[in-house]
Design a protein around this motif. Structure first.
Motif, PDB file in Angstrom:
ATOM      1  N   LYS A  63     -11.149   8.274  -5.745  1.00 43.34           N
ATOM      2  CA  LYS A  63     -10.423   9.221  -6.624  1.00 43.34           C
ATOM      3  C   LYS A  63     -11.417  10.380  -6.744  1.00 43.34           C
ATOM      4  CE  LYS A  63      -6.932   6.325  -8.997  1.00 43.34           C
ATOM      5  NZ  LYS A  63      -6.639   5.686 -10.163  1.00 43.34           N
TER       6      LYS A  63
ATOM      7  N   VAL B 242       0.654  -1.337   0.097  1.00 42.05           N
ATOM      8  CA  VAL B 242      -0.068   0.090  -0.092  1.00 42.05           C
ATOM      9  C   VAL B 242       0.924   1.218  -0.164  1.00 42.05           C
ATOM     10  CG1 VAL B 242      -1.478   1.517   1.439  1.00 42.05           C
ATOM     11  CG2 VAL B 242      -2.065  -1.066   0.956  1.00 42.05           C
TER      12      VAL B 242
ATOM     13  N   GLU C 137     -13.760  -2.153  -7.748  1.00 35.09           N
ATOM     14  CA  GLU C 137     -13.255  -1.244  -8.867  1.00 35.09           C
ATOM     15  C   GLU C 137     -13.900   0.072  -8.810  1.00 35.09           C
ATOM     16  OE1 GLU C 137     -12.334  -0.686 -13.604  1.00 35.09           O
ATOM     17  OE2 GLU C 137     -13.257  -2.676 -12.684  1.00 35.09           O
TER      18      GLU C 137
ATOM     19  N   ASP D 257     -12.796   2.232  -5.715  1.00 31.83           N
ATOM     20  CA  ASP D 257     -11.659   2.902  -5.981  1.00 31.83           C
ATOM     21  C   ASP D 257     -11.948   3.978  -6.949  1.00 31.83           C
ATOM     22  OD1 ASP D 257     -10.310   0.848  -4.490  1.00 31.83           O
ATOM     23  OD2 ASP D 257      -9.750  -0.278  -6.028  1.00 31.83           O
ATOM     24  N   LYS D 258     -12.635   4.064  -7.866  1.00 33.41           N
ATOM     25  CA  LYS D 258     -12.746   4.974  -8.768  1.00 33.41           C
ATOM     26  C   LYS D 258     -13.487   6.200  -8.012  1.00 33.41           C
ATOM     27  CE  LYS D 258     -12.465   2.523 -12.812  1.00 33.41           C
ATOM     28  NZ  LYS D 258     -13.229   1.956 -14.095  1.00 33.41           N
TER      29      LYS D 258
ATOM     30  N   TYR E 190      -5.534   6.033  -1.775  1.00 31.71           N
ATOM     31  CA  TYR E 190      -5.346   4.356  -2.145  1.00 31.71           C
ATOM     32  C   TYR E 190      -4.875   3.781  -0.776  1.00 31.71           C
ATOM     33  CZ  TYR E 190      -3.091   0.369  -3.856  1.00 31.71           C
ATOM     34  OH  TYR E 190      -2.741  -0.995  -3.971  1.00 31.71           O
ATOM     35  N   PRO E 191      -5.544   2.626  -0.482  1.00 33.10           N
ATOM     36  CA  PRO E 191      -6.687   1.507  -1.372  1.00 33.10           C
ATOM     37  C   PRO E 191      -7.931   2.512  -1.051  1.00 33.10           C
ATOM     38  CG  PRO E 191      -6.230   0.638   0.464  1.00 33.10           C
ATOM     39  CD  PRO E 191      -5.092   1.734   0.455  1.00 33.10           C
ATOM     40  N   GLY E 192      -8.974   2.461  -2.116  1.00 33.65           N
ATOM     41  CA  GLY E 192     -10.036   3.264  -2.225  1.00 33.65           C
ATOM     42  C   GLY E 192     -11.364   2.693  -1.350  1.00 33.65           C
TER      43      GLY E 192
ATOM     44  N   GLY F 180      -1.636   6.774  -6.526  1.00 33.97           N
ATOM     45  CA  GLY F 180      -3.018   6.711  -6.301  1.00 33.97           C
ATOM     46  C   GLY F 180      -3.534   5.264  -6.980  1.00 33.97           C
ATOM     47  N   GLY F 181      -2.828   4.254  -7.377  1.00 34.11           N
ATOM     48  CA  GLY F 181      -3.158   3.177  -7.554  1.00 34.11           C
ATOM     49  C   GLY F 181      -1.789   2.283  -7.780  1.00 34.11           C
TER      50      GLY F 181
ATOM     51  N   HIS G 133       2.684   2.071  -3.482  1.00 32.48           N
ATOM     52  CA  HIS G 133       1.718   2.523  -4.352  1.00 32.48           C
ATOM     53  C   HIS G 133       0.889   3.898  -3.998  1.00 32.48           C
ATOM     54  CE1 HIS G 133       2.784  -1.089  -6.720  1.00 32.48           C
ATOM     55  NE2 HIS G 133       2.476  -1.776  -5.602  1.00 32.48           N
ATOM     56  N   ALA G 134       0.805   4.150  -2.759  1.00 33.45           N
ATOM     57  CA  ALA G 134       0.041   5.387  -2.454  1.00 33.45           C
ATOM     58  C   ALA G 134       0.244   6.826  -3.080  1.00 33.45           C
ATOM     59  CB  ALA G 134       0.267   5.535  -0.907  1.00 33.45           C
TER      60      ALA G 134
END
Length: 343
Positions: free
Chosen positions: A177, A39, A170, A173-174, A183-185, A46-47, A42-43
């Motif tokens: 944003k 996590v 998914e 997560d979107k 992230y993670p969303g 944003g993914g 990649h934070a």
């Protein structure tokens, strides 16, 4: 195999952004498991960045192997088989685990097995003391998949419905944003939803007004974008949007689960995958199970997201049935669940 004989399998999970290893014993159950999350790696982006994910798996696999074997009180020579995630997932990440797993099995002269990632999730509740018996209905809900499955046994999967576009995870997560969350969303949206005021907005419950068991969440995501554009950007609006979005997803899943239970007559509902950790969904599905007179089963929270324990368990069952891989390394970024061989 006799009941007093142990068959110990190492499970390796590297399909995306978590490196998970575990040892499962056919007699004594789960002996040990270890997990490294990417996590923080990649934070800032944003993914998940696939190349970074692959490289981090390579760095962590051997240290985690030593950790999990030590926790289990075993040496490498005590392993009777190796199972690794071969798909679906990010091809570079999958190859990292597949190469390590197949090489280790070859070096130890034990069988290796390529495990389907979603079968691992589906079977994760069977790691619990209170485990479901076959047959059951499974709601498999994760970042890449939302499916309703009639499960008659291991490998005997009938897909009743699935997402036609974005999976529920998914969509979370979107929307995260859109709301300016990190992230993670999924967990971020759920946390924000707890501060929201229910009922301020009303979002659609996609495809619940028509027959069938398929899902669609892309339109709901678009509706969120339109509502945000039409209202002032402040903390209250974002929290209320998060609350209504989560409510819409949960209610949609409930409608389809209720419909599937009534159509199939199944008395057990298994809910697994990353989104099964969502507290609002768990609470609503427990109420549904009481209303419909069925039992509902979840994996423990640490086994909702990707982990090595579910791969070790699934691999152990198939290795015990005599399945094994030839001397090759293969990964399957796309791999339909209903193509697996039944036991």
């Amino acid at each position: 195999m006799q009941s007093n004989t142990s068959f110990r399998v190492l499970g390796i999970e590297t399909s995306c952004d978590e490196t998970g290893l575990a040892v499962f014993d056919s007699r004594y159950g789960l002996l040990a498991h270890a997990l490294h999350s990417q996590v923080q790696l990649h934070a800032d982006y944003g993914g998940v960045v696939p190349e970074l994910a692959s490289r981090d798996h390579i760095r962590k696999l051997l240290p985690l192997l030593r950790e999990v074997l030590s926790a289990a009180g075993l040496g490498r020579s005590d392993l009777d088989g190796v199972a690794y995630t071969a798909g679906p997932g990010l091809v570079g990440a999958l190859l990292a685990g597949a190469a390590a797993g197949r090489a280790l099995a070859w070096a130890l002269d034990v069988p290796a097995l390529a495990v389907h990632h979603m079968e691992g999730h589906l079977l994760a509740p069977l790691l619990e003391a209170d485990r479901p018996e076959f047959p059951f209905l499974c709601l498999l809900v994760s970042g890449g998949h939302t499916q309703l499955i009639d499960v008659a046994g291991i490998g005997r999967y009938g897909i009743l419905g699935e997402s036609l576009d974005d999976a529920a995870g998914e969509a979370f997560d979107k929307v995260a944003k859109m709301l300016g969350l990190g992230y993670p969303g999924g967990p971020a949206v759920a946390a924000l939803a707890e501060r929201g005021m229910p009922g301020r907005f009303r979002f659609p419950r996609p495809m619940t007004d028509r027959p069938g068991l398929d899902f669609s969440f892309s339109g709901l995501k678009t509706h969120v974008l339109q509502v945000l554009a039409a209202h002032p950007d402040n903390a209250d609006v974002r929290a209320d949007v998060a609350a209504e979005f989560q409510a819409a997803v949960v209610e949609t899943l409930l409608v389809k689960c209720r419909r599937a239970l009534r159509e199939t007559g199944l008395q057990r509902l298994v809910v697994s995958g990353g989104v099964s950790a969502n507290r609002a969904m768990r609470s609503a599905l427990r109420v549904l199970s009481e209303e419909e007179g069925v039992r509902v089963y979840f994996p423990r929270l640490e086994f909702c997201t990707d982990n090595g324990a579910m791969i070790a368990y699934a691999g152990c069952q198939r290795l015990l049935a005599g399945q094994a891989e030839p001397l090759r390394i293969a990964a399957y970024p796309r791999w339909p669940l209903d193509t697996l061989a039944p036991l």
